[in-house]
Write a protein that holds these residues in place. Structure first.
Motif, PDB file in Angstrom:
ATOM      1  N   GLY A   1       0.810  -1.217   0.000  1.00 17.11           N
ATOM      2  CA  GLY A   1       0.000   0.000   0.000  1.00 17.11           C
ATOM      3  C   GLY A   1       0.843   1.266   0.000  1.00 17.11           C
ATOM      4  O   GLY A   1       0.511   2.241  -0.676  1.00 17.11           O
ATOM      5  N   ASN A   2       1.945   1.274   0.775  1.00 14.92           N
ATOM      6  CA  ASN A   2       2.824   2.451   0.806  1.00 14.92           C
ATOM      7  C   ASN A   2       3.397   2.751  -0.570  1.00 14.92           C
ATOM      8  O   ASN A   2       3.511   3.910  -0.981  1.00 14.92           O
ATOM      9  CB  ASN A   2       3.975   2.231   1.801  1.00 14.92           C
TER      10      ASN A   2
ATOM     11  N   ASN B   1      -3.750   2.098   2.114  1.00 16.38           N
ATOM     12  CA  ASN B   1      -3.765   1.851   3.555  1.00 16.38           C
ATOM     13  C   ASN B   1      -4.505   2.995   4.253  1.00 16.38           C
ATOM     14  O   ASN B   1      -4.323   4.165   3.895  1.00 16.38           O
ATOM     15  CB  ASN B   1      -2.347   1.779   4.110  1.00 16.38           C
ATOM     16  N   PRO B   2      -5.333   2.695   5.245  1.00 16.07           N
ATOM     17  CA  PRO B   2      -6.048   3.765   5.972  1.00 16.07           C
ATOM     18  C   PRO B   2      -5.110   4.832   6.519  1.00 16.07           C
ATOM     19  O   PRO B   2      -5.435   6.022   6.508  1.00 16.07           O
ATOM     20  CB  PRO B   2      -6.739   2.996   7.101  1.00 16.07           C
ATOM     21  N   SER B   3      -3.925   4.415   6.964  1.00 20.38           N
ATOM     22  CA  SER B   3      -2.975   5.388   7.527  1.00 20.38           C
ATOM     23  C   SER B   3      -2.409   6.325   6.464  1.00 20.38           C
ATOM     24  O   SER B   3      -1.830   7.372   6.785  1.00 20.38           O
ATOM     25  CB  SER B   3      -1.826   4.658   8.220  1.00 20.38           C
ATOM     26  N   ASP B   4      -2.552   5.960   5.185  1.00 23.85           N
ATOM     27  CA  ASP B   4      -2.019   6.783   4.101  1.00 23.85           C
ATOM     28  C   ASP B   4      -3.041   7.763   3.529  1.00 23.85           C
ATOM     29  O   ASP B   4      -2.692   8.619   2.704  1.00 23.85           O
ATOM     30  CB  ASP B   4      -1.510   5.886   2.957  1.00 23.85           C
TER      31      ASP B   4
ATOM     32  N   ALA C   1     -10.584   1.407  14.639  1.00 15.73           N
ATOM     33  CA  ALA C   1      -9.743   2.574  14.910  1.00 15.73           C
ATOM     34  C   ALA C   1      -8.269   2.290  14.640  1.00 15.73           C
ATOM     35  O   ALA C   1      -7.582   3.059  13.956  1.00 15.73           O
ATOM     36  CB  ALA C   1      -9.931   3.024  16.359  1.00 15.73           C
ATOM     37  N   ALA C   2      -7.770   1.171  15.159  1.00 20.27           N
ATOM     38  CA  ALA C   2      -6.333   0.892  15.088  1.00 20.27           C
ATOM     39  C   ALA C   2      -5.874   0.449  13.707  1.00 20.27           C
ATOM     40  O   ALA C   2      -4.772   0.782  13.276  1.00 20.27           O
ATOM     41  CB  ALA C   2      -5.964  -0.175  16.126  1.00 20.27           C
ATOM     42  N   VAL C   3      -6.717  -0.306  13.031  1.00 22.30           N
ATOM     43  CA  VAL C   3      -6.302  -0.894  11.746  1.00 22.30           C
ATOM     44  C   VAL C   3      -6.789  -0.080  10.553  1.00 22.30           C
ATOM     45  O   VAL C   3      -6.074   0.080   9.567  1.00 22.30           O
ATOM     46  CB  VAL C   3      -6.804  -2.349  11.641  1.00 22.30           C
ATOM     47  N   TYR C   4      -8.008   0.467  10.659  1.00 27.98           N
ATOM     48  CA  TYR C   4      -8.614   1.132   9.508  1.00 27.98           C
ATOM     49  C   TYR C   4      -8.806   2.632   9.694  1.00 27.98           C
ATOM     50  O   TYR C   4      -9.470   3.277   8.873  1.00 27.98           O
ATOM     51  CB  TYR C   4      -9.960   0.466   9.183  1.00 27.98           C
ATOM     52  N   ASP C   5      -8.238   3.179  10.765  1.00 24.34           N
ATOM     53  CA  ASP C   5      -8.311   4.623  11.014  1.00 24.34           C
ATOM     54  C   ASP C   5      -9.756   5.124  10.942  1.00 24.34           C
ATOM     55  O   ASP C   5     -10.035   6.206  10.437  1.00 24.34           O
ATOM     56  CB  ASP C   5      -7.430   5.364  10.001  1.00 24.34           C
ATOM     57  N   ASN C   6     -10.684   4.266  11.423  1.00 25.25           N
ATOM     58  CA  ASN C   6     -12.124   4.573  11.486  1.00 25.25           C
ATOM     59  C   ASN C   6     -12.769   4.792  10.111  1.00 25.25           C
ATOM     60  O   ASN C   6     -13.850   5.380  10.020  1.00 25.25           O
ATOM     61  CB  ASN C   6     -12.388   5.789  12.380  1.00 25.25           C
ATOM     62  N   ALA C   7     -12.127   4.289   9.055  1.00 30.98           N
ATOM     63  CA  ALA C   7     -12.713   4.384   7.711  1.00 30.98           C
ATOM     64  C   ALA C   7     -13.607   3.174   7.470  1.00 30.98           C
ATOM     65  O   ALA C   7     -13.250   2.218   6.789  1.00 30.98           O
ATOM     66  CB  ALA C   7     -11.622   4.453   6.649  1.00 30.98           C
ATOM     67  N   GLY C   8     -14.787   3.203   8.079  1.00 32.67           N
ATOM     68  CA  GLY C   8     -15.733   2.107   7.960  1.00 32.67           C
ATOM     69  C   GLY C   8     -16.724   2.145   9.104  1.00 32.67           C
ATOM     70  O   GLY C   8     -16.899   3.178   9.752  1.00 32.67           O
ATOM     71  N   GLU C   9     -17.367   1.011   9.363  1.00 35.86           N
ATOM     72  CA  GLU C   9     -18.336   0.925  10.457  1.00 35.86           C
ATOM     73  C   GLU C   9     -18.361  -0.489  11.010  1.00 35.86           C
ATOM     74  O   GLU C   9     -18.099  -1.450  10.277  1.00 35.86           O
ATOM     75  CB  GLU C   9     -19.733   1.322   9.964  1.00 35.86           C
TER      76      GLU C   9
END
Length: 504
Positions: A226-227, A245-248, A300-308
């Motif tokens: 992903g990076n 990646n959610p963090s990106d 929160a930790a894996v997907y940076d809250n991009a989802g539900e």
């Protein structure tokens, strides 16, 4: 920032070291080339066998299906310009005239009948079309599909790229192994280069009945990390990057040259149990795991809250979909349940593929089960091994995801849970419940949408009690795009439409 610069230098080094004649671009090239980056290469481009999301994304550009779905999930014509139920077990399709294959041959009713019959035999489509009992050629414009029993999902299932229409004569002449790597479809893009490696190139198909795309070349480039997909996007190496990646995501949002697509997908991540093994076959054990599984923590930790968070594998916008249920953590109650059960081992295994987000999710589940006195070992395997071992039931716990291709809940509730779908067909929990099976079968036969929805809600109530798999979350799809790209059509099933794409 230092990490980004390091990754950028690494990426440039790798790109320079691996450049080939096919990939290099001449200075001043004015061709309108749109390059799309995705994580994995297609396993095959033979439609009924391309049952991996990244394979289907590519196959969608090459092949057309009898029907398609619009932005609202409604059925629309494609190869078939009209269709009608003559009776509950017979559907008459009027085939559009003048459709051309990439090799110049005109699509005929023979091609349609051959394609559907072949779909009935292939692993990727067999379960989707298992109620089709036969195909009849009525005349040079009509094909009749016969059903062994009423089967409401059939029309939606036929919209999947797995059900792409292929050329009969060409397939029989060249053989299946050839069409898997050198496909001959009717879609808007024609494959011009693929050495079964990480680059696929397409040119617009001049005679596409959907209209010629307004670019000179479409390229799919496989970039596993992903990076590195992000870096390729930032440097202009690619124009569109799937599954960031959610963090990106923040780097895309902060870049004035980029646009972030952050929309809910239909994919649901889940924790599965092999019900043929102790103590996983005890419903109470699965219920205990359900109330210590930290869905919000994973999100929160894996997907940076991009989802539900999710409590059903059926998305709320599908037929019979429901709002998210109770996700309150109840560790003390879970411990009490475990204390009253027998044969609970202190060590277990969870199998996952090597995707970083899945490894991170497994680590959180590992910590959650520690609260129940269970040491969970993470077994990370490559994708082919994952599919093979889980189909044979060689796992205990398993981390997976399900990406339905349509809005019809049958594509979730039958293959994931029905007794007949145990193993490779999708039910890797080896769940079997006659009461549930009956409802899943009733849903397939009911033609009234509201009644079907109610049947599927009843079926989900059973699953919420039995928990053969625990839904974790529905993640958003994160796509990065250069600002000079327009006409991209997002689809929540991941089969995005590139026919109208333009590069300004």
């Amino acid at each position: 920032m230092k990490k980004l610069i390091f990754l950028l230098l690494s990426f440039i080094f790798m790109a320079c070291g691996n450049e080939t004649k096919e990939e290099s671009k001449s200075v001043g090239d004015t061709k309108k080339v749109v390059t799309v980056a995705q994580a994995t290469k297609p396993k095959t481009l033979d439609p009924p066998l391309a049952n991996q999301v990244d394979s289907m994304r590519v196959a969608r550009q090459i092949f057309n299906t009898l029907l398609a779905v619009d932005d609202n999930g409604e059925l629309i014509p494609e190869v078939a310009e009209k269709w009608e139920f003559e009776n509950p077990k017979s559907i008459l399709f009027t085939i559009r005239k003048g459709i051309k294959f990439h090799n110049g041959a005109e699509l005929t009713v023979e091609d349609v009948a051959f394609s559907v019959e072949r779909m009935r035999e292939k692993a990727g489509t067999r379960i989707l079309l298992e109620k089709i009992s036969g195909v009849e050629i009525v005349d040079d414009s009509h094909v009749r599909i016969l059903l062994s029993s009423e089967f409401s999902p059939v029309l939606y299932n036929l919209t999947l790229s797995l059900c792409g229409i292929i050329n009969k004569e060409d397939t029989l002449k060249r053989g299946e192994s050839e069409i898997a790597v050198k496909p001959n479809g009717t879609g808007p893009f024609k494959l011009t280069y693929w050495n079964s490696g990480d680059i696929l190139k397409f040119e617009p198909f001049e005679e596409s009945f959907m209209g010629k795309p307004n670019i000179d070349e479409l390229v799919f480039k496989v970039i596993p990390e992903g990076n590195n997909r992000l870096i390729a996007l930032e440097t202009g190496e690619v124009d569109i990057a799937y599954n960031l990646n959610p963090s990106d995501a923040k780097f895309v949002e902060e870049n004035k040259d980029l646009v972030l697509v952050n929309k809910p997908s239909m994919r649901t991540e889940y924790l599965g149990f092999n019900l043929e093994k102790e103590p996983l076959n005890q419903k109470e054990f699965r219920q205990a795991v359900n109330i210590v599984l930290d869905r919000k923590g994973v999100l929160a930790a894996v997907y940076d809250n991009a989802g539900e968070p999710a409590t059903s594998m059926v998305s709320p916008n599908m037929i019979g979909g429901k709002p998210t249920g109770d996700i309150t953590l109840k560790p003390e109650k879970a411990k009490e349940i475990i204390a009253n059960l027998k044969n609970i081992p202190s060590k277990m295994r969870i199998m996952t593929d090597a995707t970083p987000t899945n490894i991170q999710t497994a680590q959180i589940i590992q910590a959650n089960l520690k609260e129940l006195g269970i040491d969970l070992a993470i077994e990370s395997v490559e994708w082919g091994t994952y599919l093979e071992k889980s189909a044979l039931g060689e796992h205990e716990l398993i981390l997976g995801g399900w990406f339905p291709g349509t809005n019809d809940s049958d594509i979730v509730l039958y293959p994931l849970y029905h007794t007949n779908a145990r193993g490779a067909a999708g039910n890797r929990s080896f769940y079997s419940n006659p009461e549930y099976d009956k409802l899943a079968e009733q849903g397939r036969m009911e033609t009234d949408i509201e009644k079907r929805a109610e049947i599927y809600r009843e079926a989900q109530a059973i699953l919420e009690e039995d928990l053969p798999i625990i839904p974790i979350l529905r993640k958003n799809e994160l796509i990065g795009m250069r600002k000079n790209i327009s006409g991209f059509i997002f689809r929540p099933n991941g089969h995005h439409v590139l026919t109208k794409i333009e590069k300004n």
